[in-house]
Enzyme design. Structure first.
Site, PDB file in Angstrom:
ATOM      1  CG  ASP A   1      -0.303  -0.454   2.499  1.00  0.00           C
ATOM      2  OD1 ASP A   1       0.939  -0.432   2.585  1.00  0.00           O
ATOM      3  OD2 ASP A   1      -1.023  -0.822   3.427  1.00  0.00           O
TER       4      ASP A   1
ATOM      5  CG  ASN B   1      -8.753  -1.054  12.128  1.00  0.00           C
ATOM      6  OD1 ASN B   1      -7.846  -1.761  11.671  1.00  0.00           O
ATOM      7  ND2 ASN B   1      -9.179   0.035  11.505  1.00  0.00           N
TER       8      ASN B   1
ATOM      9  CG  HIS C   1      -5.773  -1.919   8.962  1.00  0.00           C
ATOM     10  ND1 HIS C   1      -5.822  -0.575   9.251  1.00  0.00           N
ATOM     11  CD2 HIS C   1      -4.463  -2.258   9.141  1.00  0.00           C
ATOM     12  CE1 HIS C   1      -4.607  -0.155   9.564  1.00  0.00           C
ATOM     13  NE2 HIS C   1      -3.773  -1.152   9.513  1.00  0.00           N
TER      14      HIS C   1
ATOM     15  CD  GLU D   1      -8.612   1.273   7.796  1.00  0.00           C
ATOM     16  OE1 GLU D   1      -8.392   0.309   8.539  1.00  0.00           O
ATOM     17  OE2 GLU D   1      -8.169   2.416   8.029  1.00  0.00           O
TER      18      GLU D   1
HETATM   19  C1  F6R Z   1       1.544  -1.301   6.199  1.00  0.00           C
HETATM   20  C2  F6R Z   1       0.197  -1.839   6.307  1.00  0.00           C
HETATM   21  C3  F6R Z   1      -0.573  -1.813   7.572  1.00  0.00           C
HETATM   22  C4  F6R Z   1       0.269  -2.134   8.808  1.00  0.00           C
HETATM   23  C5  F6R Z   1      -0.586  -2.080  10.076  1.00  0.00           C
HETATM   24  C6  F6R Z   1       0.243  -2.313  11.325  1.00  0.00           C
HETATM   25  O1  F6R Z   1       2.054  -1.453   4.886  1.00  0.00           O
HETATM   26  O2  F6R Z   1      -0.316  -2.295   5.333  1.00  0.00           O
HETATM   27  O3  F6R Z   1      -1.620  -2.735   7.475  1.00  0.00           O
HETATM   28  O4  F6R Z   1       0.830  -3.406   8.666  1.00  0.00           O
HETATM   29  O5  F6R Z   1      -1.211  -0.837  10.163  1.00  0.00           O
HETATM   30  O6  F6R Z   1       1.140  -1.258  11.468  1.00  0.00           O
HETATM   31  P1  F6R Z   1       2.252  -1.241  12.627  1.00  0.00           P
HETATM   32  O7  F6R Z   1       3.199  -2.337  12.287  1.00  0.00           O
HETATM   33  O8  F6R Z   1       2.892   0.108  12.524  1.00  0.00           O
HETATM   34  O9  F6R Z   1       1.548  -1.484  13.910  1.00  0.00           O
END
Ligand code: F6R
Length: 244
Positions: free
Chosen positions: A67, A136, A138, A143
């Site tokens: 992403d 959450n 995701h 989301e």
């Molecule tokens: C990042 C992504 C997100 C993160 C998620 C956890 O490329 O796609 O889904 O993996 O938000 O983020 P952290 O590791 O910062 O807790």
């Protein structure tokens, strides 16, 4: 789903890096699906060390990222282009021409998402996808919602994600509200997936991943339909906690 529960973040990082290195050593031109965020940083550091020590060679590896914020310039330190250069690409012998990240500056988001889907197809699909998990539930920027988009698409970030990611920005008002992301179908098409979860803030999301339901309100729960997923988490993130 295979589950590896680790005693520490360092152990989680080592364990994940070992799986990535094995994949690259088995197939030198494999396609890695990469994630950003704080969780994989330790794993990227271990991979950089292994690369320097001659234990893994990235020279023929291709990569696609999950992403990117939208809109955002690749020079912006908060962009995922910048993150990948800082945390991995500049530290290993990967050919930058073989790395692919959604263009956060594109004029036509729909066309960019379509291009990315075709690109993944032309690379022969993702061999190993690395995922983090949002508080959450995701994965990528898919989301929780009443329905989920299967393909790469432009999406609106939830308040929960904007607030969680504001720690990387000077002010919450600077966090982009939109992102381009691989869809759930794009992610599930990977041949193998490792999901990393670290810390107590992820325990609820991991708990929903491990219960019996599959629901669009917990996008990570969709991973239950995939045959080759490894969850690597620390004790704080694991619902069984200290008793494991
Ligand atoms: C990042 C992504 C997100 C993160 C998620 C956890 O490329 O796609 O889904 O993996 O938000 O983020 P952290 O590791 O910062 O807790």
């Amino acid at each position: 789903m295979n589950i590896i529960v680790c005693d520490s973040y360092d152990e989680l990082s080592e364990s994940a890096a070992k799986i990535v290195a094995k994949q690259v050593n088995e197939k030198a031109d494999c396609v890695l699906g990469l994630a950003t965020g704080s969780t994989p940083v330790g794993m990227y550091n271990v991979l950089a060390k292994k690369n320097k020590a001659g234990e893994v060679d990235f020279s023929r590896v291709r990569s696609v990222n999950l992403d990117e914020y939208y809109p955002i310039s690749p020079d912006n330190p908060q962009s995922y282009h910048y993150f990948m250069k800082e945390n991995l690409f500049s530290k290993i012998n990967i050919d930058m021409a073989n790395t692919h990240i959604l263009d956060g500056m594109c004029k036509d988001a729909e066309a960019e998402c379509e291009r990315f889907e075709r690109l993944i197809e032309s690379l022969g699909g993702v061999d190993l996808q690395i995922l983090g998990i949002g508080q959450n539930g995701h994965i990528g920027f898919n989301e929780p919602d009443s329905s989920l988009n299967s393909h790469t698409h432009l999406t609106k970030l939830t308040e929960n994600t904007i607030s969680a990611n504001s720690r990387f920005f000077d002010d919450i008002s600077e966090v982009p509200t939109m992102a381009l992301t691989m869809g759930i179908g794009t992610i599930l098409a990977a041949r193998k997936i490792i999901l990393l979860a670290n810390g107590a803030a992820k325990r609820n999301a991991v708990s929903e991943l491990l219960d019996n339901s599959i629901t669009t309100e917990s996008p990570a729960s969709m991973l239950k339909v995939h045959k080759n997923v490894i969850l690597i988490c620390d004790r704080d993130a694991y619902p069984g906690g200290a008793n494991v």
